[in-house]
Design an enzyme around this catalytic site. Structure first.
Site, PDB file in Angstrom:
ATOM      1  N   GLY A 164       6.142  98.081  22.875  1.00  0.00           N
ATOM      2  CA  GLY A 164       7.425  97.449  23.169  1.00  0.00           C
ATOM      3  C   GLY A 164       8.440  98.452  23.676  1.00  0.00           C
ATOM      4  O   GLY A 164       9.156  98.207  24.659  1.00  0.00           O
ATOM      5  N   ASP A 165       8.526  99.606  23.012  1.00  0.00           N
ATOM      6  CA  ASP A 165       9.435 100.658  23.462  1.00  0.00           C
ATOM      7  C   ASP A 165       9.015 101.185  24.829  1.00  0.00           C
ATOM      8  O   ASP A 165       9.860 101.449  25.694  1.00  0.00           O
ATOM      9  CB  ASP A 165       9.443 101.803  22.452  1.00  0.00           C
ATOM     10  CG  ASP A 165      10.068 101.404  21.139  1.00  0.00           C
ATOM     11  OD1 ASP A 165      11.298 101.262  21.082  1.00  0.00           O
ATOM     12  OD2 ASP A 165       9.330 101.244  20.153  1.00  0.00           O
ATOM     13  N   THR A 166       7.716 101.362  25.015  1.00  0.00           N
ATOM     14  CA  THR A 166       7.229 101.908  26.282  1.00  0.00           C
ATOM     15  C   THR A 166       7.546 100.981  27.439  1.00  0.00           C
ATOM     16  O   THR A 166       7.996 101.417  28.510  1.00  0.00           O
ATOM     17  CB  THR A 166       5.716 102.156  26.204  1.00  0.00           C
ATOM     18  OG1 THR A 166       5.449 103.088  25.155  1.00  0.00           O
ATOM     19  CG2 THR A 166       5.177 102.706  27.506  1.00  0.00           C
TER      20      THR A 166
END
Length: 257
Positions: A164-166
């Site tokens: 998700g962060d990536t």
């Protein structure tokens, strides 16, 4: 880079790998929690070498760090001086935090009209959820990824990395690269350095943008996709197949040819 942990710092690292000069601002040690140390919390995540996370060493390579307490006026003044020479600012605080320190887009773009400001948050800078804290794992659920990941009838599972962060970070980097193009094209006597802009990336929207046929299938047919293990429903053979020696083979015969 005014970021911590993953999404913001990963975006800055992606640019650093392309040759950008990155100054990373980290928080100094908190005297009320001396055991935590200072700096980006990622410094203490997972496996440590000589007291520092090897994950942090990878994500912070090609950067220079400075410790500043952004709640202090002197630190805010230092950030403003850095902004005067900056092309891009990346931050992933909760919406409103930068404005509270006098470092919001209105103030910073007045100092440097060519500044490109990437803001990454859980739910974006506006909207009913803007004040909720957001982490990548929550965004994966809100964006639909956790709903699709795992075996039918079992507990949803996470991808083994912080996907998700990536995804949010990469969406942000794409926005920065486009904004740099726009700034170059907007150079004029009135804007000798070109015009900067603000990029607003929500973690959950970045995940949702990668949900492929999830929404159009529901819209067109009322079909609700669910978890399907390692298969891609409707396309065969695309799966992980158990082999005689106990291992698995991935076969992706996605086209008739």
């Amino acid at each position: 880079e005014l970021g911590t942990l993953l999404a913001g710092p990963l975006g800055a690292e992606s640019l650093a790998c392309l040759g950008a000069e990155v100054n990373k601002v980290e928080a100094p040690p908190d005297p009320t929690r001396p055991q935590a140390g200072g700096g980006d919390p990622l410094r203490k995540w997972r496996l440590l070498k000589d007291g520092t996370s090897v994950w942090w060493q990878v994500q912070s390579r090609n950067k220079r760090s400075v410790a500043l307490d952004l709640k202090q006026i002197e630190a805010q003044d230092i950030v403003r001086k850095l902004i005067l020479e900056a092309d891009v600012l990346i931050e992933n605080f909760r919406p409103g935090a930068m404005e509270g320190w006098g470092l919001g887009p209105d103030e910073l773009l007045a100092l440097n009209p060519g500044l490109i400001m990437l803001r990454i948050s859980g739910y974006g800078q506006t909207g009913p959820y803007r004040d909720r804290p957001g982490f990548g794992v929550v965004a994966e659920a809100m964006g639909g990824l956790r709903h699709l990941t795992g075996e039918p009838g079992r507990v949803p599972v996470r991808v083994g990395v912080s996907i998700g962060d990536t995804l949010a970070s990469l969406h942000g980097v794409i926005g920065i690269l486009m904004a740099l193009q726009h700034r170059q094209a907007s150079v004029s006597p009135q804007a000798p350095k070109g015009r900067g802009q603000v990029i607003d990336v929500a973690l959950y929207e970045a995940v949702f943008n990668c949900m492929e046929s999830l929404l159009p299938e529901f819209s067109a047919f009322g079909a609700v996709r669910g978890p399907a293990g390692s298969a891609l429903p409707g396309i065969a053979p695309t799966n992980a197949y158990l082999c005689h020696d106990g291992g698995y083979a991935i076969i992706a015969g996605n086209g008739d040819s």
